[in-house]
Design a protein around this motif. Structure first.
Motif, PDB file in Angstrom:
ATOM      1  N   MET B 264       0.830  -1.196   0.000  1.00  0.00           N
ATOM      2  CA  MET B 264       0.000   0.000   0.000  1.00  0.00           C
ATOM      3  C   MET B 264       0.865   1.247   0.000  1.00  0.00           C
ATOM      4  N   THR B 267       2.599   1.517  -3.464  1.00  0.00           N
ATOM      5  CA  THR B 267       1.693   1.965  -4.525  1.00  0.00           C
ATOM      6  C   THR B 267       1.289   3.417  -4.324  1.00  0.00           C
ATOM      7  N   SER B 268       0.989   3.794  -3.073  1.00  0.00           N
ATOM      8  CA  SER B 268       0.527   5.158  -2.866  1.00  0.00           C
ATOM      9  C   SER B 268       1.635   6.150  -3.204  1.00  0.00           C
ATOM     10  N   MET B 271       1.776   6.335  -6.960  1.00  0.00           N
ATOM     11  CA  MET B 271       0.625   7.063  -7.512  1.00  0.00           C
ATOM     12  C   MET B 271       0.767   8.558  -7.285  1.00  0.00           C
ATOM     13  N   LEU B 272       1.276   8.931  -6.105  1.00  0.00           N
ATOM     14  CA  LEU B 272       1.460  10.357  -5.840  1.00  0.00           C
ATOM     15  C   LEU B 272       2.507  10.932  -6.788  1.00  0.00           C
TER      16      LEU B 272
END
Lengths: 300, 282, 380
Positions: B264, B267-268, B271-272
């Motif tokens: 998590m 990925t976060s 993505m940011l």
């Protein structure tokens, strides 16, 4: 400062010779095709060819046309198809409703803190990844999980949720809400909010304004979004297998068992074609209703 | 004074309706707010649950945990199976992203800068793999992979992941391209640049943030791929999602919470970064 | 300006599918001349410009620049500089790099590039802005950088596509001065596209008026303004009123006698007269005081609008529809809506023109004729 004539002399010799071929302002079709060749090769070889081959194989391999009669004659497959379609309809309705409310709040909310929390909520399932988010739902809905603790606390009592089609619906909704929010956020952001104030200034209540102004304007986008959610839900694999378990009939589980356990490719391909036909039909209807442009925008 | 009386009645009536409307508006807002709050909580709770449980020190799964600590992370980093799975996932995702870029970027130029018939249909067809029911598509790929002897091969998995990953770059780059005025290229060409030079030096240069953002999303897509791997991977090819999938399927190993939390986080952050890149590109 | 022809457009046509965007346009631009292509939107002026620079290719005809045929050349090989409406500065480059872009491509030595960039920034009065990025500049400053970029490599011709269209009024006037000064100082050949006749009047040596893909006429601003060659030029360029008249007799090459209602008068003639005719009367030529042998326009006041020193008076005139007059405000103070009024035009200020719109819809005599300049000034 050099004179006009001097700079001309400086500039001219470096000009390229006059080209042999006449220049065309647009990229020629041949060049365009060369640039598109990798894309076309991939699409033809690994998108269209597999789908066409699947359709042909479902009619010719193993038992030929009997693949289909097997699919529909088998009571458990019929039940799986039925469960898959009903579950997908329910998933679509819940996902689009929740997605629309979240998207609308994201567009209209003024407090940056609330907006940040809402975005976090929308992105959390996204960040977890396909398998992990199903694992999270398992933890959430399991017999000793938080949800059952809550149900017990309010006096309803613990329920068997995990390994039912209810769990699968929860899992798919959890996975699809972010997608619905993304596409509907674009739709709502494109609607002039002063229209709502205008309606309310003319005496409409909030709910009347939403119903008479927002809903009609957002409808095509919502239809596109719903069609996509449905088409993708029908094909969910990880969620039915992990949250539905072995006993809950879903098409994905049936297909997987047939291809990986029984090696019945003919049956699996026929079942897959049925799913494809359903999804394509829904997408086709949406295409007719709202047009290609909106449908493509809902994907992105 | 009848008329005055009438007017009073009308005013009173209007005030009453006005009050009703205010009440109904507040109910609407309150109702909407409540539903959104519940929805947001339901979205957040499972994620929070995973993170919280990753710090359980119990050997077997308990809720709520009996003791807290970093036992799960310790187990994760000392068992070799997860490392191999992560390595395979990276080994598949990287070439898939490179291939995706090489496929999508030239296509975006051709679609936006030529008058080839059907170019827009081709663009729409590019996202097909995102909207077909994935389990049916996996069976279709299975049929082709059997035919081409790609089943359970590394190359096959790279191809399968490319098919799912390239639409990310296609979509993000197309959106970015539509925001770059074609006049920039024209200005460059008038100043003496060839078309290729104008493309490379101006448009492609300005597209780089968007291409990188698309590549990050494509990487996440491939790194997270869990459906094709089940149909096409065979027993020998175990990527991270496949390993997690198998583990979850055959029991609730609490180590998964640690993997999930790290995933998590990973990925976060990616993505940011992608979001940041898309913003700078605008 | 010299007699030498810089740009020679020969019988150029352009068809987009079935529609003709340009029809057999022939036009010469002299070295050092400032020529404006003026016309309403859809008249083909931008298409013609894009063809000169190489963003479109002609369906027929050819274009010569400095005597060489450039019709089949890429924009890079044409030696043209282009200024766009939306500036089109490279957002990832500094002001200096934008201006030096063409020089880099021509492999100028670094020192000369730097020197040239400095000269260009002096020219557009942006000294000290070298290291800025376009997004840090105002619209007017960006357009000056764009101008400098187009001029830096000293192209044979400068093309400008509505360069002031994105600027507000005050900046437009300032930029007009910059453009005029640069044109004069560099003796540059300029082809300039606009739909704004004020801009065309302020800048041009000659103006080419375009309409529906055809060149209507090319002339100096004075000629076009005072002696329009057709009813379209009169109404579009000078916002003239067009009155229905009949030709009585030609008195010579540049005068004629016409009948307007019951009255006969002499008027001037500028262009070819063929077919139905109209009398062009500029809005400021309508006066309250009669003069000898003047034209009398009788109507009722439909509307009046104060424009500061002047008042716009719109008359309903039987047979002529709406006639617009601009009258000194003090002289028009007594005019009230609905009041019958007589206005007078000195005969030397009337021009007889061929009615090019005879039979077509929207001709003079319609309720909404003549064409309002303001209506044309908005839009792209």
């Amino acid at each position: 400062m050099p004179t006009h004539a001097q700079t001309i002399r400086r500039a001219l010799p470096s000009l390229r010779r006059e080209g042999a071929r006449p220049w065309s302002p647009t990229v020629g079709n041949v060049k365009a095709l060369i640039l598109l060749a990798p894309l076309v090769a991939l699409l033809v070889g690994f998108v269209f060819y597999p789908l066409v081959k699947l359709a042909i194989d479902s009619l010719t391999s193993d038992h030929g046309l009997r693949n289909y009669s097997d699919v529909f004659a088998n009571a458990s497959t019929r039940r799986a198809l039925y469960t898959t379609l009903i579950a997908s309809v329910i998933v679509t309705a819940i996902t689009v409703a929740i997605g629309a409310m979240l998207a609308w709040h994201l567009v209209t909310v003024r407090s940056p803190a609330v907006r940040a929390v809402l975005w976090l909520a929308v992105l959390a399932p996204f960040w977890m990844g396909t398998v992990v988010k199903n694992y999270a739902i398992i933890l959430f809905v399991s017999h000793d999980g938080l949800l059952n603790d809550l149900l017990a606390a309010v006096g309803i009592g613990r329920q068997q949720i995990l390994y039912t089609s209810g769990a699968v619906v929860i899992g798919i909704v959890y996975s699809m809400v972010p997608y619905a929010v993304f596409s509907l956020y674009g739709v709502f952001a494109g609607i002039d909010q002063s229209l709502l104030s205008a309606a309310q200034s003319m005496g409409a209540s909030r709910i009347q304004a939403l119903r008479t102004i927002l809903v009609p304007l957002a409808m095509p986008g919502a239809v596109a979004s719903a069609a996509l959610v449905f088409a993708i839900s029908v094909g969910f694999y990880v969620t039915p297998v992990l949250l539905g378990g072995g006993q809950t009939p879903f098409m994905a589980s049936v297909i997987q068992a047939n291809i990986l356990t029984y090696y019945d490719y003919g049956f699996a391909s026929a079942a897959s074609v049925v799913l494809l036909v359903v999804a394509t039909a829904i997408l086709g209807i949406a295409l007719r209703l709202v047009g290609r442009e909106r449908l493509v925008r809902a994907v992105a | 004074m009848a008329p005055l009386h009438d007017r009073n009645a009308v005013t009173a009536d209007r005030n009453r309706r006005e009050r009703m409307r205010h009440l109904s508006d507040r109910a609407t807002r309150l109702g909407g707010g409540t539903v959104v709050t519940i929805a947001a909580l339901l979205l957040l709770i499972p994620a929070a649950l995973v993170v919280a449980l990753s710090f359980s020190n119990d050997k077997y799964f308990n809720f709520p945990p009996r003791s807290w600590g970093t036992r799960q992370y310790h187990t994760l980093f000392t068992s070799p199976q997860w490392g191999d799975a992560i390595w395979l996932s990276v080994k598949i995702a990287v070439p898939a992203v490179v291939l995706s870029t090489l496929i999508a970027v030239p296509a975006v130029f051709a679609i936006n800068r030529s008058r080839l018939p059907l170019r827009h249909a081709l663009q729409a067809a590019g996202v097909t793999s995102l909207i077909v029911p994935l389990s049916a598509y996996a069976v279709a790929m299975y049929g082709v992979f059997v035919q081409l002897h790609l089943l359970a091969t590394y190359l096959g998995l790279v191809i399968a992941n490319t098919v799912l990953a390239f639409p990310m770059i296609l979509v993000v780059t197309t959106a970015a391209m539509s925001r770059i005025p074609v006049e920039l290229e024209l200005a460059a060409m008038t100043a003496g640049a060839s078309r290729l030079r104008a493309w490379a030096g101006i448009t492609l240069r300005l597209l780089i943030p968007a291409i990188l953002a698309g590549a990050v999303l494509a990487f996440i897509t491939s790194f997270d791929e869990a459906v094709f791997i089940n149909f096409l991977g065979g027993p020998g090819q175990v990527t991270l999602p496949k390993a997690v999938f198998d583990s979850v399927r055959f029991g609730v190993d609490p180590v998964i919470t640690a993997i999930a939390t790290l995933l998590m986080l990973f990925t976060s952050v990616l993505m940011l970064i992608a979001l940041r890149l898309r913003r700078t590109g605008q | 300006m010299t007699d030498e022809i810089a740009l020679d457009i020969q019988e150029v046509s352009k068809a987009f599918g079935a529609t003709n965007a340009l029809e057999r346009v022939t036009l010469q631009v002299h070295r050092g001349e400032f020529l404006t292509l003026l016309g309403p939107s859809g008249s083909g002026k931008t298409t013609l410009l894009r063809m000169i620079v190489g963003f479109e290719s002609p369906t027929a005809g050819r274009i010569l620049l400095g005597g060489r045929d450039i019709s089949g050349l890429s924009p890079a090989d044409r030696s043209a500089g282009m200024v766009f409406q939306q500036y089109a500065l490279f957002p990832h480059m500094t002001v200096a790099d934008n201006i030096a872009y063409g020089l880099k491509l021509r492999r100028w030595p670094r020192a000369e590039q730097r020197e040239r960039v400095g000269e260009m920034l002096d020219l557009v009065r942006l000294e000290g802005y070298e290291a800025r990025y376009p997004r840090q500049l105002s619209g007017g400053q960006q357009q000056r950088v764009a101008l400098a970029r187009a001029l830096a490599y000293d192209p044979e011709i400068i093309l400008m596509d509505e360069p002031l269209g994105a600027l507000d009024r005050a900046l437009r006037i300032e930029m007009e001065q910059v453009i005029r000064r640069i044109h004069r100082d560099l003796e540059a050949t300029v082809v300039y596209v606009t739909h704004d006749q004020q801009e065309a009047l302020a800048l041009s040596d000659r103006i080419a008026i375009m309409r529906d893909g055809r060149l209507q006429c090319v002339d100096t601003p004075e000629e076009l303004y005072y002696r329009p060659a057709s009813s379209f030029v009169a109404s579009f360029f000078a916002s003239s009123n067009l009155l229905p008249v009949t030709l009585v007799e030609r008195l010579g090459p540049d005068s004629a006698r016409v009948r307007y209602g019951q009255d006969e008068l002499s008027c001037r003639v500028a262009g070819e007269i063929a077919g139905p005719v109209q009398l062009a009367v500029r809005r400021r030529s309508l006066r309250r005081e009669p003069s000898p042998n003047c034209l009398v326009v009788r109507g009722t006041v439909a509307e009046t609008l104060l424009f500061g020193d002047e008042r716009e008076v719109i008359l309903d005139v039987p047979d002529a529809g709406r006639v617009v007059a601009l009258i000194a405000a003090h002289a028009a103070a007594d005019l009230a809506v609905g009041q019958p009024v007589e206005l007078y035009v000195p005969p030397e200020e009337t021009v007889l023109v061929t009615d090019v719109d005879a039979g077509a819809p929207g001709t003079a005599g319609d309720a909404d004729a003549p064409l309002q300049p303001d209506a044309l000034a908005v839009g792209p």
